[in-house]
Scaffold this motif. Sequence first.
Motif, PDB file in Angstrom:
ATOM      1  N   ARG A   1      36.516  37.742 -12.010  1.00  0.00           N
ATOM      2  CA  ARG A   1      36.351  36.485 -11.282  1.00  0.00           C
ATOM      3  C   ARG A   1      35.599  35.470 -12.152  1.00  0.00           C
ATOM      4  O   ARG A   1      35.952  34.291 -12.188  1.00  0.00           O
ATOM      5  N   GLN A   2      34.569  35.921 -12.833  1.00  0.00           N
ATOM      6  CA  GLN A   2      33.831  35.035 -13.729  1.00  0.00           C
ATOM      7  C   GLN A   2      34.737  34.510 -14.844  1.00  0.00           C
ATOM      8  O   GLN A   2      34.706  33.328 -15.182  1.00  0.00           O
ATOM      9  N   ARG A   3      35.552  35.404 -15.419  1.00  0.00           N
ATOM     10  CA  ARG A   3      36.484  34.968 -16.467  1.00  0.00           C
ATOM     11  C   ARG A   3      37.464  33.934 -15.924  1.00  0.00           C
ATOM     12  O   ARG A   3      37.787  32.946 -16.588  1.00  0.00           O
ATOM     13  N   GLY A   4      37.951  34.164 -14.706  1.00  0.00           N
ATOM     14  CA  GLY A   4      38.904  33.233 -14.106  1.00  0.00           C
ATOM     15  C   GLY A   4      38.320  31.845 -13.942  1.00  0.00           C
ATOM     16  O   GLY A   4      39.001  30.837 -14.194  1.00  0.00           O
ATOM     17  N   LEU A   5      37.057  31.765 -13.540  1.00  0.00           N
ATOM     18  CA  LEU A   5      36.415  30.457 -13.387  1.00  0.00           C
ATOM     19  C   LEU A   5      36.241  29.800 -14.749  1.00  0.00           C
ATOM     20  O   LEU A   5      36.507  28.591 -14.911  1.00  0.00           O
ATOM     21  N   GLY A   6      35.807  30.578 -15.733  1.00  0.00           N
ATOM     22  CA  GLY A   6      35.663  30.029 -17.077  1.00  0.00           C
ATOM     23  C   GLY A   6      36.972  29.477 -17.616  1.00  0.00           C
ATOM     24  O   GLY A   6      37.007  28.393 -18.220  1.00  0.00           O
ATOM     25  N   GLU A   7      38.060  30.189 -17.404  1.00  0.00           N
ATOM     26  CA  GLU A   7      39.376  29.728 -17.862  1.00  0.00           C
ATOM     27  C   GLU A   7      39.760  28.423 -17.187  1.00  0.00           C
ATOM     28  O   GLU A   7      40.295  27.505 -17.830  1.00  0.00           O
ATOM     29  N   ARG A   8      39.485  28.307 -15.910  1.00  0.00           N
ATOM     30  CA  ARG A   8      39.893  27.117 -15.164  1.00  0.00           C
ATOM     31  C   ARG A   8      39.128  25.865 -15.580  1.00  0.00           C
ATOM     32  O   ARG A   8      39.595  24.745 -15.351  1.00  0.00           O
ATOM     33  N   VAL A   9      37.954  26.046 -16.168  1.00  0.00           N
ATOM     34  CA  VAL A   9      37.172  24.867 -16.577  1.00  0.00           C
ATOM     35  C   VAL A   9      37.140  24.720 -18.096  1.00  0.00           C
ATOM     36  O   VAL A   9      36.294  24.005 -18.636  1.00  0.00           O
ATOM     37  N   GLY A  10      38.080  25.385 -18.780  1.00  0.00           N
ATOM     38  CA  GLY A  10      38.245  25.146 -20.211  1.00  0.00           C
ATOM     39  C   GLY A  10      37.467  26.031 -21.146  1.00  0.00           C
ATOM     40  O   GLY A  10      37.324  25.705 -22.336  1.00  0.00           O
ATOM     41  N   HIS A  11      36.981  27.171 -20.683  1.00  0.00           N
ATOM     42  CA  HIS A  11      36.228  28.096 -21.536  1.00  0.00           C
ATOM     43  C   HIS A  11      36.786  29.513 -21.382  1.00  0.00           C
ATOM     44  O   HIS A  11      36.118  30.399 -20.829  1.00  0.00           O
ATOM     45  N   PRO A  12      38.003  29.740 -21.889  1.00  0.00           N
ATOM     46  CA  PRO A  12      38.640  31.040 -21.683  1.00  0.00           C
ATOM     47  C   PRO A  12      38.104  32.156 -22.569  1.00  0.00           C
ATOM     48  O   PRO A  12      38.317  33.335 -22.274  1.00  0.00           O
ATOM     49  N   ASP A  13      37.405  31.807 -23.648  1.00  0.00           N
ATOM     50  CA  ASP A  13      37.071  32.810 -24.658  1.00  0.00           C
ATOM     51  C   ASP A  13      35.593  33.174 -24.719  1.00  0.00           C
ATOM     52  O   ASP A  13      35.187  33.943 -25.591  1.00  0.00           O
ATOM     53  N   ARG A  14      34.773  32.625 -23.825  1.00  0.00           N
ATOM     54  CA  ARG A  14      33.343  32.926 -23.861  1.00  0.00           C
ATOM     55  C   ARG A  14      32.857  33.315 -22.483  1.00  0.00           C
ATOM     56  O   ARG A  14      33.363  32.794 -21.478  1.00  0.00           O
ATOM     57  N   PRO A  15      31.867  34.198 -22.404  1.00  0.00           N
ATOM     58  CA  PRO A  15      31.324  34.550 -21.089  1.00  0.00           C
ATOM     59  C   PRO A  15      30.778  33.321 -20.375  1.00  0.00           C
ATOM     60  O   PRO A  15      30.141  32.456 -20.994  1.00  0.00           O
TER      61      PRO A  15
ATOM     62  N   HIS B   1      25.993  26.033  -7.135  1.00  0.00           N
ATOM     63  CA  HIS B   1      26.819  26.055  -5.926  1.00  0.00           C
ATOM     64  C   HIS B   1      28.272  26.362  -6.279  1.00  0.00           C
ATOM     65  O   HIS B   1      28.925  27.168  -5.602  1.00  0.00           O
ATOM     66  N   CYS B   2      28.779  25.747  -7.334  1.00  0.00           N
ATOM     67  CA  CYS B   2      30.166  26.004  -7.761  1.00  0.00           C
ATOM     68  C   CYS B   2      30.362  27.475  -8.101  1.00  0.00           C
ATOM     69  O   CYS B   2      31.310  28.125  -7.637  1.00  0.00           O
ATOM     70  N   VAL B   3      29.478  27.986  -8.938  1.00  0.00           N
ATOM     71  CA  VAL B   3      29.655  29.329  -9.487  1.00  0.00           C
ATOM     72  C   VAL B   3      29.493  30.394  -8.417  1.00  0.00           C
ATOM     73  O   VAL B   3      30.320  31.314  -8.310  1.00  0.00           O
ATOM     74  N   GLU B   4      28.439  30.277  -7.615  1.00  0.00           N
ATOM     75  CA  GLU B   4      28.228  31.331  -6.616  1.00  0.00           C
ATOM     76  C   GLU B   4      29.234  31.230  -5.468  1.00  0.00           C
ATOM     77  O   GLU B   4      29.496  32.231  -4.805  1.00  0.00           O
ATOM     78  N   THR B   5      29.795  30.050  -5.246  1.00  0.00           N
ATOM     79  CA  THR B   5      30.889  29.931  -4.277  1.00  0.00           C
ATOM     80  C   THR B   5      32.139  30.641  -4.792  1.00  0.00           C
ATOM     81  O   THR B   5      32.730  31.481  -4.113  1.00  0.00           O
ATOM     82  N   PHE B   6      32.566  30.286  -6.006  1.00  0.00           N
ATOM     83  CA  PHE B   6      33.799  30.846  -6.556  1.00  0.00           C
ATOM     84  C   PHE B   6      33.688  32.354  -6.758  1.00  0.00           C
ATOM     85  O   PHE B   6      34.667  33.090  -6.573  1.00  0.00           O
ATOM     86  N   CYS B   7      32.512  32.833  -7.134  1.00  0.00           N
ATOM     87  CA  CYS B   7      32.313  34.256  -7.429  1.00  0.00           C
ATOM     88  C   CYS B   7      31.945  35.074  -6.194  1.00  0.00           C
ATOM     89  O   CYS B   7      31.747  36.284  -6.300  1.00  0.00           O
ATOM     90  N   SER B   8      31.847  34.437  -5.041  1.00  0.00           N
ATOM     91  CA  SER B   8      31.481  35.154  -3.826  1.00  0.00           C
ATOM     92  C   SER B   8      32.596  36.099  -3.389  1.00  0.00           C
ATOM     93  O   SER B   8      33.778  35.747  -3.453  1.00  0.00           O
TER      94      SER B   8
END
Length: 388
Positions: free
Chosen positions: A312-326, A210-217
């Motif tokens: 958008r996927q990278r932005g979500l990863g950065e916001r939750v502490g994973h800036p360097d991995r898909p 739900h988090c991921v598909e909401t943010f990436c919508s």
Amino acid sequence: MRSGVHRFPRQDRVVFGRPAASALVEEADRLGCSRLLLVCSPSARASSYVDKIAGALGDRLAGMHFEMLPHSPRECVIGAADAARAASADLIVAIGGGSVIDACKLAQQVLWLDLDREEDLDRLPKGIDPDRSADLANASGALVRSIAIPTTFSGAEFTSFAGVTVSSTRVKEVFDHPLQVPCTVILDPEATIGVPNWVLMSTGIRAVDHCVETFCSPASLPYADAMAVEALRILLETLPKLKAHPLDLNLRLQAQLAMWLAILGPSGGVPVGASHGIGRVLGGAFGVPHGRTSCMLLPSVLRWNAEANAERQRGLGERVGHPDRPLAQVLEELVEALEEPTRLRQAGLGESDLIELAERSVASGFLSGNPRPVRGTGDVMEILRLAW
């Protein structure tokens, strides 16, 4: 300029961190209801937790119904409504996961409109109503509402739409009405204690979905974005800890609160993508639990969608502490750490099933919100091969 509309569900209260038995009595008194029907799955017959709630209700307990099956078959919807009529219930209490709660949501409409056969559900509009415009001009019964006490992290209790399966065709339908959403949700971490650990872990990944598909919508909304980021941050931290310490009630409550935040995007009108869309078909047609559909599909859907929304996927990863991995890799590793399946073949699907799954998914109409347009069966097959 960014624009949009966030729609809040017609839900009065969320009570959290308190025993459900006492909270339910207070809510019944607040609502002026004196005949409560408890609705659960068959496994709850032996549940001391349900017995505790029933005992606390005293003479408010109008009946107990234990016939709710996975994926909310139509016959269970009608059965719950029939049980409510027989008990003269003025409030339905759904205790269980998404299947129990969804069936109870639609059972309310069955009561309002005085329907009594599975075929009568064909008279109701299908699909999600983004404008919450459904009315009850034809209502002939009292507006019996529901309270939900969830036992998993699926989040169904926070939405106005219900997924219901036609058993004869294994097709899942969606019915929406603004008043279907439970008027009160009680988040009691003790309610999750009797649930198998794999159910909690997999529905935890459903909340991640739900988090991921909401943010990436493509139609994401600022309020929903903020909720999705915070929910995903909590879930990434909490679920592995809960796996290691399954009896920790505080961790269970943290997961419940994150699940609540995670679903606020879809409940507010943000369309979800192919992980949910294919997952609804995978659940209804092949009997795969919804939590596990997210475990197997979400990373592959992210990889397929990267062509359209990698930033958008990278932005979500950065916001939750994973800036360097898909993000897909981060989530796949989370699923593996929770010892949940990551491949469709682990659910018993054969290669020949993939074509049927792809065709049913396209026909379902559930894929229209995906960030990368799904143009046909071939596109779905590409996703399924990534997940195979």
